[in-house]
Scaffold this motif. Structure first.
Motif, PDB file in Angstrom:
ATOM      1  N   ASP A 175       0.542   7.348  11.431  1.00  0.00           N
ATOM      2  CA  ASP A 175       2.042   7.827  10.885  1.00  0.00           C
ATOM      3  C   ASP A 175       1.568   9.063   9.968  1.00  0.00           C
ATOM      4  N   VAL A 176       0.470   9.210   9.179  1.00  0.00           N
ATOM      5  CA  VAL A 176       0.179  10.397   8.235  1.00  0.00           C
ATOM      6  C   VAL A 176      -0.399  11.557   8.636  1.00  0.00           C
ATOM      7  N   VAL A 177      -1.267  11.274   9.616  1.00  0.00           N
ATOM      8  CA  VAL A 177      -1.976  12.142  10.114  1.00  0.00           C
ATOM      9  C   VAL A 177      -1.214  12.889  11.429  1.00  0.00           C
ATOM     10  N   ASP A 214      -6.400  13.794  18.060  1.00  0.00           N
ATOM     11  CA  ASP A 214      -7.669  14.001  18.650  1.00  0.00           C
ATOM     12  C   ASP A 214      -8.785  14.184  17.616  1.00  0.00           C
ATOM     13  N   THR A 215      -8.397  14.993  16.785  1.00  0.00           N
ATOM     14  CA  THR A 215      -9.430  15.280  15.555  1.00  0.00           C
ATOM     15  C   THR A 215      -9.842  13.915  14.939  1.00  0.00           C
ATOM     16  N   ALA A 216      -8.835  13.011  14.452  1.00  0.00           N
ATOM     17  CA  ALA A 216      -9.082  11.902  14.014  1.00  0.00           C
ATOM     18  C   ALA A 216      -9.935  10.754  15.047  1.00  0.00           C
ATOM     19  N   TYR A 217      -9.727  10.909  16.336  1.00  0.00           N
ATOM     20  CA  TYR A 217     -10.499  10.062  17.068  1.00  0.00           C
ATOM     21  C   TYR A 217     -11.845  10.747  17.250  1.00  0.00           C
ATOM     22  N   ALA A 218     -12.124  11.952  16.913  1.00  0.00           N
ATOM     23  CA  ALA A 218     -13.347  12.847  17.025  1.00  0.00           C
ATOM     24  C   ALA A 218     -14.133  12.356  15.939  1.00  0.00           C
ATOM     25  N   ILE A 219     -13.354  12.329  14.677  1.00  0.00           N
ATOM     26  CA  ILE A 219     -14.017  11.761  13.442  1.00  0.00           C
ATOM     27  C   ILE A 219     -14.728  10.326  13.655  1.00  0.00           C
ATOM     28  N   ALA A 220     -13.733   9.569  14.076  1.00  0.00           N
ATOM     29  CA  ALA A 220     -14.188   8.045  14.511  1.00  0.00           C
ATOM     30  C   ALA A 220     -15.218   7.964  15.416  1.00  0.00           C
ATOM     31  N   ARG A 241      -7.949   4.524  19.918  1.00  0.00           N
ATOM     32  CA  ARG A 241      -7.661   5.498  20.989  1.00  0.00           C
ATOM     33  C   ARG A 241      -6.136   4.909  21.334  1.00  0.00           C
ATOM     34  N   SER A 242      -6.004   3.633  21.456  1.00  0.00           N
ATOM     35  CA  SER A 242      -4.688   3.336  21.771  1.00  0.00           C
ATOM     36  C   SER A 242      -3.579   3.587  20.921  1.00  0.00           C
ATOM     37  N   ARG A 243      -3.951   3.460  19.739  1.00  0.00           N
ATOM     38  CA  ARG A 243      -3.019   3.533  18.477  1.00  0.00           C
ATOM     39  C   ARG A 243      -2.629   5.161  18.535  1.00  0.00           C
ATOM     40  N   LEU A 244      -3.798   5.906  18.535  1.00  0.00           N
ATOM     41  CA  LEU A 244      -3.119   7.324  18.281  1.00  0.00           C
ATOM     42  C   LEU A 244      -2.616   7.796  19.906  1.00  0.00           C
ATOM     43  N   MET A 273       0.829  -1.038   0.057  1.00  0.00           N
ATOM     44  CA  MET A 273      -0.088   0.131   0.087  1.00  0.00           C
ATOM     45  C   MET A 273       0.810   1.319  -0.021  1.00  0.00           C
ATOM     46  N   ALA A 274       0.614   2.072  -1.107  1.00  0.00           N
ATOM     47  CA  ALA A 274       1.367   3.414  -0.842  1.00  0.00           C
ATOM     48  C   ALA A 274       0.845   4.099   0.242  1.00  0.00           C
ATOM     49  N   GLN A 275       1.757   5.133   0.587  1.00  0.00           N
ATOM     50  CA  GLN A 275       1.409   5.796   2.006  1.00  0.00           C
ATOM     51  C   GLN A 275       0.160   6.818   1.533  1.00  0.00           C
ATOM     52  N   PRO A 276      -0.972   6.432   2.288  1.00  0.00           N
ATOM     53  CA  PRO A 276      -2.170   7.637   1.853  1.00  0.00           C
ATOM     54  C   PRO A 276      -1.660   9.025   2.349  1.00  0.00           C
ATOM     55  N   THR A 277      -2.361   9.927   1.703  1.00  0.00           N
ATOM     56  CA  THR A 277      -2.538  11.318   2.184  1.00  0.00           C
ATOM     57  C   THR A 277      -3.199  11.373   3.728  1.00  0.00           C
ATOM     58  N   ALA A 278      -2.928  12.424   4.328  1.00  0.00           N
ATOM     59  CA  ALA A 278      -3.607  12.708   5.704  1.00  0.00           C
ATOM     60  C   ALA A 278      -5.290  12.586   5.288  1.00  0.00           C
ATOM     61  N   HIS A 279      -5.706  13.184   4.419  1.00  0.00           N
ATOM     62  CA  HIS A 279      -7.233  13.188   4.152  1.00  0.00           C
ATOM     63  C   HIS A 279      -7.605  11.843   3.993  1.00  0.00           C
TER      64      HIS A 279
END
Length: 135
Positions: free
Chosen positions: A75-77, A83-89, A111-114, A1-7
């Motif tokens: 890694d990419v976010v 915290d924003t990523a978690y809020a989205i989840a 939560r743990s991974r982030l 898998m190529a590294q995705p963008t943050a989006h």
């Protein structure tokens, strides 16, 4: 898998959350679209959402797909947006006003991974609950 963008990584996270209970509901799909259209973190994103979601689904079919996606999110976010990523989840998990046990387990993994502090995670979760309450 190529590294995705943050989006892309954030969209992958939403797809993972929606699929956690093996049922992608209309409410969850609506939240995904609304989040991409309205949250500032997605400013400048103009790719094909469906194509990104399909990429995610293809990765999830692989043996280590979930691990690779979660690692990519971490890694990419940028750390300041974990915290924003978690809020989205959480938003996706709470979209239908009920968090299934599988979704709760996935939130714990995210939560743990982030490496989110427990109080930060609890505040995010409580905010999502408060936003969805009815009289």
């Amino acid at each position: 898998m190529a590294q995705p963008t943050a989006h892309e990584a954030l969209i992958y996270l939403m797809v993972v959350m929606s699929a956690a209970d093996r049922d992608m509901t209309d409410a969850e799909l609506a939240i995904i679209g609304e989040t991409i259209r309205n949250w500032p973190v997605f400013e400048g994103f103009d790719d094909d959402i469906i194509a990104v979601a399909r990429q995610c689904q293809q990765i999830l079919q692989e043996d280590d797909g979930l691990e690779r996606i979660l690692n990519a999110v971490r890694d990419v976010v940028p750390a300041k947006l974990h915290d924003t990523a978690y809020a989205i989840a959480v938003e996706v998990a709470a979209a239908d006003r009920h968090v299934e046990p599988e979704e709760a387990r996935m939130l714990h993994i995210v939560r743990s991974r982030l490496h989110l502090e427990p109080l930060v995670a609890a505040a995010i979760e409580r905010t999502a609950q408060a936003r969805r309450r009815r009289l």
